[in-house]
Design an enzyme around this catalytic site. Structure first.
Site, PDB file in Angstrom:
ATOM      1  N   SER A  84      -3.890   8.366  -2.293  1.00  0.00           N
ATOM      2  CA  SER A  84      -4.160   9.248  -0.962  1.00  0.00           C
ATOM      3  C   SER A  84      -5.011   8.160   0.173  1.00  0.00           C
ATOM      4  O   SER A  84      -5.732   6.709  -0.355  1.00  0.00           O
ATOM      5  CB  SER A  84      -5.615   8.779  -2.444  1.00  0.00           C
ATOM      6  OG  SER A  84      -6.844   9.646  -1.272  1.00  0.00           O
ATOM      7  N   GLU A  85      -5.255   8.455   1.148  1.00  0.00           N
ATOM      8  CA  GLU A  85      -5.915   7.989   2.009  1.00  0.00           C
ATOM      9  C   GLU A  85      -7.173   7.978   1.988  1.00  0.00           C
ATOM     10  O   GLU A  85      -7.212   6.638   2.537  1.00  0.00           O
ATOM     11  CB  GLU A  85      -5.486   9.016   3.944  1.00  0.00           C
ATOM     12  CG  GLU A  85      -6.343  10.093   3.476  1.00  0.00           C
ATOM     13  CD  GLU A  85      -5.808  11.419   2.898  1.00  0.00           C
ATOM     14  OE1 GLU A  85      -5.534  12.303   3.949  1.00  0.00           O
ATOM     15  OE2 GLU A  85      -4.670  11.851   2.555  1.00  0.00           O
ATOM     16  N   ASN A  86      -7.864   7.703   1.121  1.00  0.00           N
ATOM     17  CA  ASN A  86      -9.537   6.661   1.417  1.00  0.00           C
ATOM     18  C   ASN A  86      -8.563   6.072   0.610  1.00  0.00           C
ATOM     19  O   ASN A  86     -10.306   4.796   0.441  1.00  0.00           O
ATOM     20  CB  ASN A  86     -10.354   8.194   0.161  1.00  0.00           C
ATOM     21  CG  ASN A  86      -9.816   8.286  -0.698  1.00  0.00           C
ATOM     22  OD1 ASN A  86      -8.784   9.274  -0.920  1.00  0.00           O
ATOM     23  ND2 ASN A  86     -11.078   8.269  -1.924  1.00  0.00           N
TER      24      ASN A  86
END
Length: 218
Positions: A46-48
């Site tokens: 996940s890009e977070n």
């Protein structure tokens, strides 16, 4: 009958391979986490800043601080890593994600994707989609085949601002699984009970129907 969101996620999960690093976009793609085969080792990114997402939590496993890029609560599997978003985007931009699954508003026969803006409407914005389509070679778009008004989302040319150009090769809709080759959509599979005629009617872009089109099974 059109596929449900869960069935779409199940079909996408069949594209996973052992050892893959996979990014799941907001919406239908996030549901893929619930259908990773038990005997397959896949790391969901996940890009977070989370590598190693697990299934969505139950009430007993809920941690309000463990979220994906869409701010949904998730779980972390054994071996997961947590890091800042700068490192996460370095992974994405460096081409280290094996498969990306994204939602979209439109896709066209040249493999262009529009997924971030509808003029005059409030949408969540770009997120990491532009980086993901630029950094990944293997992308699957999941979306409904047509809008609520019945307008096709598979077009000769995207009408909305692009997220990426010439980067999409696979599209899974609620009616069909298609590949994009040489300026056309190639019909590979139909949803159970959905006719080829309906797919032709709801596909605005050039569509090629081979003789060996299969019906999906679940």
């Amino acid at each position: 009958m059109a596929l449900t969101r869960e069935q779409m996620a199940q079909r996408v999960a069949r594209e996973l391979k052992d050892g893959y690093y996979v990014n799941l976009g907001i919406g239908i793609p996030t549901l893929v986490a619930n259908y990773v085969p038990a005997d397959m080792d896949v790391m969901l990114q996940s890009e977070n800043g989370l590598l190693g997402m697990g299934e969505f939590p139950t009430e007993s496993t809920l941690d309000a601080d463990m979220i994906n890029a869409g701010k949904q609560t998730v779980t972390a599997r054994r071996g997961a890593s947590i890091f800042d978003s700068a490192q996460s985007f370095a992974m994405i931009r460096g081409g280290h994600v094996d498969l990306t699954v994204l939602g979209a508003f439109e896709v066209d026969v040249q493999g262009n994707i529009a997924s971030w803006m509808i003029p005059g409407k409030l949408v969540k914005g770009m997120g990491g989609a532009m980086d993901l389509v630029a950094g990944a070679d293997n992308i699957i778009v999941t979306m409904t085949h047509a809008s609520k008004d019945g307008e096709s989302k598979l077009l000769p040319q995207c009408s909305l601002p692009l997220t990426g150009a010439g980067c999409i090769r696979k599209v899974l809709t609620d009616l069909a699984y298609l590949e994009i080759e040489n300026g056309a959509f190639i019909l590979r599979e139909t949803a159970p009970g959905v006719s080829v005629e309906e797919i032709i009617e709801k596909t605005a872009g050039k569509l090629i129907v081979p003789d060996d089109v299969k019906e999906m099974t679940f």
